[in-house]
Design an enzyme around this catalytic site. Structure first.
Site, short mmCIF file in Angstrom:
data_model
loop_
_atom_site.label_atom_id
_atom_site.label_comp_id
_atom_site.label_asym_id
_atom_site.label_seq_id
_atom_site.Cartn_x
_atom_site.Cartn_y
_atom_site.Cartn_z
N GLU A 1 0.88 -1.17 0.00
CA GLU A 1 0.00 0.00 0.00
C GLU A 1 0.91 1.21 0.00
O GLU A 1 1.48 1.57 1.03
CB GLU A 1 -0.90 -0.01 1.25
CG GLU A 1 -1.91 -1.15 1.29
CD GLU A 1 -3.09 -0.95 0.35
OE1 GLU A 1 -3.34 0.19 -0.09
OE2 GLU A 1 -3.76 -1.94 0.03
N CYS B 1 -2.13 9.60 2.46
CA CYS B 1 -1.66 8.99 1.19
C CYS B 1 -2.55 9.32 0.02
O CYS B 1 -2.09 9.45 -1.09
CB CYS B 1 -1.53 7.48 1.35
SG CYS B 1 -3.06 6.69 1.85
P1 NAD Z 1 8.12 4.72 5.09
O1 NAD Z 1 8.14 3.93 3.85
O2 NAD Z 1 9.24 5.63 5.38
O3 NAD Z 1 7.97 3.78 6.38
C1 NAD Z 1 6.99 2.76 6.47
C2 NAD Z 1 7.51 1.67 7.39
O4 NAD Z 1 8.70 1.11 6.84
C3 NAD Z 1 7.83 2.12 8.79
O5 NAD Z 1 7.36 1.15 9.70
C4 NAD Z 1 9.35 2.18 8.80
O6 NAD Z 1 9.89 1.84 10.05
C5 NAD Z 1 9.76 1.16 7.77
N1 NAD Z 1 10.97 1.54 7.04
C6 NAD Z 1 11.43 2.78 6.77
N2 NAD Z 1 12.55 2.73 6.03
C7 NAD Z 1 12.80 1.43 5.81
C8 NAD Z 1 13.82 0.72 5.10
N3 NAD Z 1 14.81 1.36 4.46
N4 NAD Z 1 13.75 -0.62 5.06
C9 NAD Z 1 12.77 -1.29 5.68
N5 NAD Z 1 11.79 -0.67 6.38
C10 NAD Z 1 11.79 0.67 6.44
O7 NAD Z 1 6.72 5.52 5.02
P2 NAD Z 1 6.20 6.62 6.03
O8 NAD Z 1 7.02 7.84 5.87
O9 NAD Z 1 6.00 6.03 7.38
O10 NAD Z 1 4.73 6.88 5.44
C11 NAD Z 1 4.49 7.77 4.42
C12 NAD Z 1 4.31 7.08 3.09
O11 NAD Z 1 3.36 6.05 3.20
C13 NAD Z 1 3.76 8.01 2.02
O12 NAD Z 1 4.43 7.75 0.80
C14 NAD Z 1 2.31 7.61 1.92
O13 NAD Z 1 1.74 7.90 0.66
C15 NAD Z 1 2.38 6.17 2.18
N6 NAD Z 1 1.11 5.69 2.69
C16 NAD Z 1 0.35 4.87 1.93
C17 NAD Z 1 -0.89 4.46 2.38
C18 NAD Z 1 -1.77 3.55 1.59
O14 NAD Z 1 -2.73 3.04 2.15
N7 NAD Z 1 -1.51 3.31 0.32
C19 NAD Z 1 -1.33 4.87 3.64
C20 NAD Z 1 -0.52 5.69 4.39
C21 NAD Z 1 0.69 6.10 3.91
#
Ligand code: NAD
Length: 457
Positions: free
Chosen positions: A210, A244
């Site tokens: 997602e 998002c």
């Molecule tokens: P992120 O990708 O930075 O982090 C998401 C998760 O991944 C966190 O739990 C984090 O600890 C982990 N993570 C971070 N870096 C990582 C890495 N290098 N390797 C493995 N795991 C890692 O996202 P965010 O900043 O928490 O959220 C914002 C993003 O999420 C935006 O792009 C938004 O559009 C998207 N989002 C999508 C939805 C959806 O339903 N499609 C919903 C909410 C947010």
């Protein structure tokens, strides 16, 4: 064995014993989840306030209430969703019966982001439990208050070998992703989504992604401008743009741009007053790092409304940027904050092409009552989902599967789609041991190419 490996092994042993497959067990687990959240609901609302300055009413409507709704809907329907589905059998299989058995994958891993940190951890969990899986939950370390209360709720209700919340940042998540779990459900950014998919590929683990992206809102020349402005402002500035599926940018028809912008300015004041920083329903940016990224994005010459910021409290005012164009820096990546570029257009063909040339959006919103325009946009642009004459709402219906397409995500969930996502559809043909047509055997003299061509066409 590392701590995570040990946890997964315990969950696998638990799953193999079959407890989590039992339908009554699943219903009981969901009921306990709901009761566990209810008993700490105020702590969840407090945590969301501390993480994002989210007012209780918004925290309830966009997070906690959504989780209750998903649980109630699952409780009502799991028994029928879980039933094997009978299907027809081709006549040459006679006498056989065929059905699809709904099988839980096994041990699932759910990784959540920080923007709706409670709902985006718990709603996938409802699907995992409903479908009969075990789960390891990894909340976002960035929304630390919510992560802490989520862990407390989960680890108090469930034994770790069934469902367990673990804390961690990048290194811990990477370690979790190395585990041979049976399903990964990831919500987060496109960049991390790629790393998650690469990790899943190493173990050939099925997954849902997602993700995010740049979701346009199109305001066509026949749109009811006050209505469009109100719904775009709501969808954009809720959670201070950290949604998002928020409209990332607006495409407005040239003929009505001035009136639309006037309506937009008016409705921002109606919603948040002259000073949004004083309004109880206006959120803050999650962290200093995210604030710094957003603060550097707008072209100062294009700010026609807002622009005030306060780094001490991570406040960014609802801000309109006009005239924006496709080449502006702010148009390169998902904005994920309360900055709204406005681009004008003259023909729909032009914007259809521009959107289709870019990564497929997670959402798209069209404001027009013209059914030909509605058909054109919904048919000719590929995007995850969206709304006509509204924003955001499609995410809140448990009757609609929610997800992206390609770069904005793979797979979907909510309601029955959550159950299906965490379920393997196992196809079974059940034949008779008393009678065998022997159609395909090499000693069957009656079978010929001519006959086969008649049958298999
Ligand atoms: P992120 O990708 O930075 O982090 C998401 C998760 O991944 C966190 O739990 C984090 O600890 C982990 N993570 C971070 N870096 C990582 C890495 N290098 N390797 C493995 N795991 C890692 O996202 P965010 O900043 O928490 O959220 C914002 C993003 O999420 C935006 O792009 C938004 O559009 C998207 N989002 C999508 C939805 C959806 O339903 N499609 C919903 C909410 C947010």
């Amino acid at each position: 064995m590392t701590m995570f490996e040990d946890l997964l092994q315990a969950q696998k042993e638990f799953f193999w014993k079959g407890h989590s497959r039992d339908i009554d067990f699943r219903l009981d687990a969901l009921t306990r989840l709901r009761d566990g959240i209810k008993s700490r609901e105020n702590e969840v609302l407090d945590a969301l306030y501390h993480d994002l300055h989210k007012a209780a009413v918004d925290a309830f409507s966009t997070e906690v209430g959504i989780v209750y709704d998903e649980i109630s809907y699952a409780l009502k329907n799991i028994r029928s969703w879980a039933k094997p589905e009978k299907v027809k059998s081709p006549f040459f299989m006679w006498p056989s019966r065929s059905y699809v058995q709904k099988e839980p994958y096994g041990s699932s891993l759910i990784i959540a982001p920080w923007n709706y940190p409670f709902a985006l951890l718990m709603v996938p969990l409802v699907g995992a439990i409903g479908a009969g899986n075990t789960a390891i939950l990894k909340p976002s370390e960035i929304s630390a208050h919510t992560a802490a209360i989520a862990e407390k709720i989960i680890n108090n209700i469930f034994p770790r070998e069934y469902i367990c919340a673990v804390q961690g940042a990048v290194a811990e998540t990477q370690a979790l992703l190395e585990l041979p779990v049976d399903y990964i459900f990831f919500t987060g950014s496109v960049a991390v989504g790629k790393a998650v998919m690469a990790a899943a590929a190493r173990n050939l683990t099925p997954l849902t992604l997602e993700l995010g992206g740049k979701s346009p809102a199109i305001v066509h020349k026949d749109a009811v401008l006050a209505d469009a402005a109100r719904k775009i402002a709501w969808g954009k500035f809720i959670n201070a743009g950290q949604t998002c599926i928020a409209p990332d940018y607006v495409l407005v028809h040239n003929d009505i741009k001035d009136n639309f912008i006037a309506e937009l300015k008016k409705v921002i004041v109606d919603f948040y007053g002259e000073d949004a920083s004083a309004h109880s329903r206006y959120c803050r940016i999650i962290s200093d790092r995210h604030f710094a990224r957003l603060a550097a994005l707008p072209d100062k010459n294009k700010i026609i409304y807002g622009g005030r910021m306060d780094s001490a409290v991570r406040y960014i005012e609802p801000t309109l940027l006009y005239p924006s164009c496709w080449n502006d820096e702010i148009m390169h990546d998902e904005i994920f904050g309360p900055l709204l570029p406005i681009i004008t257009y003259t023909t729909l063909d032009d914007i259809i092409r521009k959107i289709n040339e870019r990564p497929k959006p997670l959402a798209l919103y069209l404001f027009s009552d013209d059914s030909a325009v509605q058909k054109l946009i919904t048919a000719k642009i590929s995007y995850g989902g969206g709304a006509v004459n509204n924003t955001i709402l499609h995410v809140a219906s448990h009757f609609l599967p929610f997800g992206g397409v390609g770069p904005s995500g793979i797979g979907c969930y909510h309601g029955k789609a959550s159950f299906d996502t965490f379920t393997h559809f196992k196809s079974i043909v059940k034949s008779s041991s008393r009678f065998d047509l022997g159609f395909a055997y090499p000693n069957n003299k009656r079978i010929s190419l001519k006959l086969l061509r008649k049958i298999m066409k």
